[in-house]
Design an enzyme around this catalytic site. Structure first.
Site, PDB file in Angstrom:
ATOM      1  N   SER A 127     -53.118 -47.440   6.270  1.00  0.00           N
ATOM      2  CA  SER A 127     -52.673 -49.061   6.954  1.00  0.00           C
ATOM      3  C   SER A 127     -53.740 -48.875   8.043  1.00  0.00           C
ATOM      4  O   SER A 127     -54.298 -47.880   8.435  1.00  0.00           O
ATOM      5  CB  SER A 127     -51.410 -49.069   7.411  1.00  0.00           C
ATOM      6  OG  SER A 127     -50.983 -48.275   8.585  1.00  0.00           O
ATOM      7  N   CYS A 343     -62.320 -56.332   0.821  1.00  0.00           N
ATOM      8  CA  CYS A 343     -61.295 -56.559   1.739  1.00  0.00           C
ATOM      9  C   CYS A 343     -61.966 -56.212   3.166  1.00  0.00           C
ATOM     10  O   CYS A 343     -61.455 -56.975   4.196  1.00  0.00           O
ATOM     11  CB  CYS A 343     -60.235 -55.414   1.602  1.00  0.00           C
ATOM     12  SG  CYS A 343     -59.096 -55.934   0.185  1.00  0.00           S
TER      13      CYS A 343
END
Length: 372
Positions: A127, A343
């Site tokens: 993350s 991304c």
């Protein structure tokens, strides 16, 4: 003839972003198959991504390419049937029902612990890291965990729930540095197996289960990078589960990717190849879901940090290609590179955000300065 027309249309779309076909800039697109242009116009990012996987085109700086595409909203000018169909399916069906909860674990998080162990930091944190005054990924991930657990005001002996615990890095950090007892849950059997061995601590328990089956009480609850798998039809129930399991004087922290607009589906390429049944929440969807259940204590935004994190992950993969080549195909590596760098460009363009949302059932009593 048609290839020339399609090429001209794509060139006109890209021109405002300063992107050229077969140009000399690092973000320009080098075309190896002229069918690419029709594929882009017909299928948008799904076609663009699949064409990259098929080696129809290359680019030296995919993150910069996507930053320019998204910053100039070029993606908004290509509406495809696939996007419409994906959005419609998300509106009609609940794509994140319990029977589908383990799909993302099987198709993404089970990809291979060898890959993730070489790509991530030593704590296996998958993350966004927190890069303030940090020089490397290891430091930035530890600073992220410290930030989360300081916000939660962890104290020794507390009973803590980690929803979507991954490979157990956050749970182990909390147990070791804050003296708490952590239960971590995941929908990936490979993550669960790894986490049980990785943590190897009596204060950490790892379970393979869906969050909806939870009933025990906890002093603190957090989820890091899991809310993206909940789905808008389930947001309210998600917070009801947390309310059911959280002590009345407890705190909850949600660390999630967020979007600037409400959505009922995710990008078709991401859904097909990376995160099936995933969905990026808008702020309004989150606030509407916890309204009347929780009090908002803090909303922290640090989107650019994910750009730095994704770039670091990509660099780690590139450094370890020789170790991974025997296990994964060239097409897989192209897919993975497209995932990480597209991304990265999206976060740099602020098309995607990172939020840490701190909630309490009844409001924190007295003065509380939220850590930064």
């Amino acid at each position: 003839m048609f290839d020339t027309q399609f090429k001209r249309q794509v060139e006109n779309l890209l021109e405002p972003a300063g992107i050229s076909i077969n140009g000399t800039n690092a973000w320009d697109i080098r075309v190896h198959d002229s069918r690419l242009f029709q594929r882009i116009l017909a299928h948008g990012n799904l076609g663009f991504g699949e064409a990259y996987m098929d080696a129809w085109w290359d680019c030296d700086a995919i993150d910069e390419l996507f930053f320019r595409i998204l910053h100039n909203r070029i993606n908004k000018k290509i509406a495809t049937f696939g996007i419409f169909a994906s959005s419609l399916a998300g509106r009609i069906f609940n794509l994140q029902v319990p029977s589908r909860a383990f799909t993302v674990g099987e198709r993404h998080y089970n990809t291979g612990n060898d890959l993730f162990s070489l790509m991530l930091d030593t704590g296996m944190n998958y993350s966004c890291a927190y890069w303030g005054n940090c020089n490397n990924l290891e430091q930035a991930q530890q600073k992220k965990l410290q930030l989360i657990f300081d916000k939660l005001r962890l104290k020794p002996g507390m009973k803590v729930l980690d929803i979507g615990c991954g490979w157990g890095g956050a749970a182990l950090y909390a147990a070791k540095h804050y003296g708490v007892n952590v239960t971590g849950i995941t929908v990936s059997n490979k993550q669960a197996q790894f986490a049980q061995q990785f943590c190897n601590d009596p204060s950490v328990s790892i379970k393979l289960c869906d969050y909806r089956s939870l009933n025990d009480k906890y002093d603190r609850i957090y989820s890091i990078g899991m809310f993206e798998h909940v789905g808008y039809k389930n947001y309210r129930h998600y917070f009801e589960v947390i309310d059911r399991c959280l002590a009345k004087d407890g705190l909850c922290l949600i660390h999630t990717i967020g979007g600037n607009e409400q959505s009922t589906s995710t990008d078709p390429w991401i859904s097909k190849y990376i995160f099936p049944n995933s969905m990026i929440p808008a702020a309004s969807q989150i606030t509407g879901a916890y309204e009347g259940i929780f009090v908002l204590e803090d909303w922290h935004v640090f989107a650019h940090d994910y750009y730095l994190t994704l770039k670091s992950w990509h660099q780690n993969v590139q450094k370890n290609l020789e170790k991974l080549n025997q296990q994964y195909s060239e097409r897989f590596f192209r897919m993975w590179k497209y995932y990480l760098l597209s991304c990265a460009g999206a976060f740099r363009a602020r098309k995607l955000q990172i939020w840490q949302i701190l909630l309490s059932p009844q409001g924190i009593k007295g003065l509380y300065r939220v850590p930064r």
